[in-house]
Design a protein around this motif. Structure first.
Motif, PDB file in Angstrom:
ATOM      1  N   MET A 213       0.811  -1.218   0.000  1.00 12.73           N
ATOM      2  CA  MET A 213       0.000   0.000   0.000  1.00 12.73           C
ATOM      3  C   MET A 213       0.847   1.273   0.000  1.00 12.73           C
ATOM      4  SD  MET A 213      -2.980  -1.215  -0.168  1.00 12.73           S
ATOM      5  CE  MET A 213      -3.954   0.236   0.083  1.00 12.73           C
ATOM      6  N   MET A 214       2.148   1.149  -0.180  1.00 18.77           N
ATOM      7  CA  MET A 214       3.049   2.305  -0.144  1.00 18.77           C
ATOM      8  C   MET A 214       2.932   3.194  -1.383  1.00 18.77           C
ATOM      9  SD  MET A 214       4.682   2.498   2.682  1.00 18.77           S
ATOM     10  CE  MET A 214       6.166   3.414   2.440  1.00 18.77           C
ATOM     11  N   ILE A 215       2.201   2.781  -2.398  1.00 18.91           N
ATOM     12  CA  ILE A 215       2.087   3.587  -3.618  1.00 18.91           C
ATOM     13  C   ILE A 215       1.367   4.906  -3.334  1.00 18.91           C
ATOM     14  CG2 ILE A 215      -0.033   2.491  -4.437  1.00 18.91           C
ATOM     15  CD1 ILE A 215       2.864   3.579  -6.658  1.00 18.91           C
ATOM     16  N   TYR A 216       0.319   4.872  -2.525  1.00 19.62           N
ATOM     17  CA  TYR A 216      -0.409   6.106  -2.202  1.00 19.62           C
ATOM     18  C   TYR A 216       0.474   7.112  -1.474  1.00 19.62           C
ATOM     19  CZ  TYR A 216      -3.399   9.296   0.366  1.00 19.62           C
ATOM     20  OH  TYR A 216      -3.934  10.423   0.926  1.00 19.62           O
ATOM     21  N   PRO A 217       1.152   6.713  -0.394  1.00 21.62           N
ATOM     22  CA  PRO A 217       2.027   7.691   0.273  1.00 21.62           C
ATOM     23  C   PRO A 217       3.156   8.182  -0.634  1.00 21.62           C
ATOM     24  CG  PRO A 217       1.728   5.759   1.669  1.00 21.62           C
ATOM     25  CD  PRO A 217       1.078   5.465   0.368  1.00 21.62           C
ATOM     26  N   THR A 218       3.684   7.286  -1.466  1.00 25.40           N
ATOM     27  CA  THR A 218       4.756   7.684  -2.378  1.00 25.40           C
ATOM     28  C   THR A 218       4.255   8.734  -3.362  1.00 25.40           C
ATOM     29  OG1 THR A 218       5.757   5.493  -2.164  1.00 25.40           O
ATOM     30  CG2 THR A 218       6.436   6.833  -4.054  1.00 25.40           C
ATOM     31  N   LEU A 219       3.087   8.513  -3.924  1.00 25.59           N
ATOM     32  CA  LEU A 219       2.518   9.489  -4.857  1.00 25.59           C
ATOM     33  C   LEU A 219       2.179  10.798  -4.145  1.00 25.59           C
ATOM     34  CD1 LEU A 219       0.211   7.219  -7.046  1.00 25.59           C
ATOM     35  CD2 LEU A 219       2.374   8.289  -7.699  1.00 25.59           C
ATOM     36  N   LEU A 220       1.744  10.709  -2.910  1.00 31.48           N
ATOM     37  CA  LEU A 220       1.440  11.910  -2.141  1.00 31.48           C
ATOM     38  C   LEU A 220       2.702  12.725  -1.886  1.00 31.48           C
ATOM     39  CD1 LEU A 220      -1.116  13.151  -1.006  1.00 31.48           C
ATOM     40  CD2 LEU A 220      -0.697  11.938   1.122  1.00 31.48           C
ATOM     41  N   LEU A 221       3.781  12.063  -1.507  1.00 30.11           N
ATOM     42  CA  LEU A 221       5.045  12.760  -1.299  1.00 30.11           C
ATOM     43  C   LEU A 221       5.582  13.325  -2.613  1.00 30.11           C
ATOM     44  CD1 LEU A 221       6.695  10.379   1.307  1.00 30.11           C
ATOM     45  CD2 LEU A 221       5.771  12.660   1.713  1.00 30.11           C
ATOM     46  N   PHE A 222       5.423  12.586  -3.706  1.00 27.68           N
ATOM     47  CA  PHE A 222       5.832  13.080  -5.022  1.00 27.68           C
ATOM     48  C   PHE A 222       5.017  14.325  -5.394  1.00 27.68           C
ATOM     49  CE2 PHE A 222       5.404  13.109  -9.682  1.00 27.68           C
ATOM     50  CZ  PHE A 222       6.738  13.262 -10.023  1.00 27.68           C
ATOM     51  N   THR A 223       3.741  14.334  -5.054  1.00 26.67           N
ATOM     52  CA  THR A 223       2.899  15.502  -5.304  1.00 26.67           C
ATOM     53  C   THR A 223       3.407  16.709  -4.517  1.00 26.67           C
ATOM     54  OG1 THR A 223       0.979  14.093  -5.705  1.00 26.67           O
ATOM     55  CG2 THR A 223       0.546  16.394  -5.144  1.00 26.67           C
TER      56      THR A 223
ATOM     57  N   VAL B 284       6.501  17.236  -3.521  1.00 28.57           N
ATOM     58  CA  VAL B 284       7.747  17.677  -4.169  1.00 28.57           C
ATOM     59  C   VAL B 284       7.431  18.473  -5.424  1.00 28.57           C
ATOM     60  CG1 VAL B 284       9.813  16.852  -5.386  1.00 28.57           C
ATOM     61  CG2 VAL B 284       9.168  15.839  -3.199  1.00 28.57           C
ATOM     62  N   THR B 285       6.472  18.001  -6.204  1.00 31.63           N
ATOM     63  CA  THR B 285       6.072  18.711  -7.420  1.00 31.63           C
ATOM     64  C   THR B 285       5.519  20.094  -7.093  1.00 31.63           C
ATOM     65  OG1 THR B 285       5.568  16.590  -8.459  1.00 31.63           O
ATOM     66  CG2 THR B 285       4.657  18.552  -9.509  1.00 31.63           C
ATOM     67  N   LEU B 286       4.741  20.205  -6.030  1.00 30.97           N
ATOM     68  CA  LEU B 286       4.227  21.506  -5.593  1.00 30.97           C
ATOM     69  C   LEU B 286       5.358  22.467  -5.255  1.00 30.97           C
ATOM     70  CD1 LEU B 286       1.207  20.816  -3.200  1.00 30.97           C
ATOM     71  CD2 LEU B 286       1.231  22.423  -5.093  1.00 30.97           C
ATOM     72  N   VAL B 287       6.350  21.975  -4.510  1.00 34.82           N
ATOM     73  CA  VAL B 287       7.464  22.830  -4.105  1.00 34.82           C
ATOM     74  C   VAL B 287       8.300  23.239  -5.314  1.00 34.82           C
ATOM     75  CG1 VAL B 287       9.601  22.896  -2.754  1.00 34.82           C
ATOM     76  CG2 VAL B 287       7.524  21.967  -1.750  1.00 34.82           C
ATOM     77  N   ILE B 288       8.543  22.312  -6.224  1.00 35.76           N
ATOM     78  CA  ILE B 288       9.298  22.647  -7.440  1.00 35.76           C
ATOM     79  C   ILE B 288       8.523  23.664  -8.274  1.00 35.76           C
ATOM     80  CG2 ILE B 288      10.118  21.732  -9.654  1.00 35.76           C
ATOM     81  CD1 ILE B 288      10.887  19.174  -8.118  1.00 35.76           C
ATOM     82  N   GLY B 289       7.221  23.434  -8.431  1.00 39.76           N
ATOM     83  CA  GLY B 289       6.396  24.388  -9.169  1.00 39.76           C
ATOM     84  C   GLY B 289       6.389  25.763  -8.519  1.00 39.76           C
ATOM     85  N   LEU B 290       6.348  25.793  -7.195  1.00 35.84           N
ATOM     86  CA  LEU B 290       6.397  27.069  -6.476  1.00 35.84           C
ATOM     87  C   LEU B 290       7.731  27.766  -6.709  1.00 35.84           C
ATOM     88  CD1 LEU B 290       5.052  29.049  -4.538  1.00 35.84           C
ATOM     89  CD2 LEU B 290       5.976  27.689  -2.647  1.00 35.84           C
ATOM     90  N   GLY B 291       8.807  26.998  -6.718  1.00 36.66           N
ATOM     91  CA  GLY B 291      10.127  27.581  -6.986  1.00 36.66           C
ATOM     92  C   GLY B 291      10.208  28.174  -8.380  1.00 36.66           C
ATOM     93  N   ILE B 292       9.675  27.469  -9.357  1.00 34.89           N
ATOM     94  CA  ILE B 292       9.657  27.981 -10.735  1.00 34.89           C
ATOM     95  C   ILE B 292       8.821  29.252 -10.811  1.00 34.89           C
ATOM     96  CG2 ILE B 292       8.851  27.487 -13.088  1.00 34.89           C
ATOM     97  CD1 ILE B 292       9.624  24.521 -12.523  1.00 34.89           C
TER      98      ILE B 292
END
Length: 169
Positions: free
Chosen positions: A118-128, A130-138
């Motif tokens: 069931m680790m796919i959900y938490p992994t995708l959540l953490l990836f989301t 990271v994507t938010l922070v990268i998008g905010l930086g851009i």
């Protein structure tokens, strides 16, 4: 004028409702923790992790309500300067990213205890997150470039740093 007033009232009501829902989530989390201690009907650790999850979601919901209240109901105006818009959006997205990261961490602990598949959900959540922070930086980088190009008065009010003096030998 009347439309502006109706819009401000609607945002104020929506903001108050979101804040009440956030308090309700925290109250429910507290109730479940107390219930788990008193009745002993389930694992206290799982109840505490769920309470953390509810609290994190409540913080995010409360912040959305606060944002609506401050930016739409009270101020009720467009942001005139790029720097002001950037700061407001940065604060908002940062809070959401923190909530996503905390929820991801809680989900990692829950999935790790129950079933590793069931680790796919938490992994995708953490990836989301990271994507938010990268998008905010851009966004920060691009909006800062635009501010410099347009000579935003907010930017020009800040004193420029002087270049260090060079010594000649």
């Amino acid at each position: 004028m009347i439309f502006d007033r109706i819009t401000r009232i609607a945002f104020g009501v929506a903001s108050a409702f979101l804040m009440l829902l956030a308090f309700g989530l925290i109250a429910y989390a507290g109730y479940e923790v107390v219930r788990s201690f008193v009745i002993y009907d389930r694992d206290i650790g799982a109840t505490l992790l769920e309470a953390v999850g509810y609290t994190v979601i409540a913080i995010a919901v409360f912040d959305v309500g606060k944002y609506l209240l401050e930016e739409e109901a009270i101020r009720a105006r467009e942001m005139r300067q790029a720097a002001e818009a950037r700061r407001s959006l940065t604060k908002f997205i940062s809070t959401i990213a923190i909530a996503v990261f905390l929820e991801g961490l809680v989900a990692v602990f829950e999935a790790g205890k129950e079933d590793l598949r069931m680790m796919i959900y938490p992994t995708l959540l953490l990836f989301t997150g990271v994507t938010l922070v990268i998008g905010l930086g851009i966004y920060q980088r691009l909006s800062a470039m635009v501010e410099k190009e347009t000579n935003d008065p907010e930017v020009s009010r800040k004193p420029a740093r002087a270049a260090p003096a060079r010594r000649t030998a």
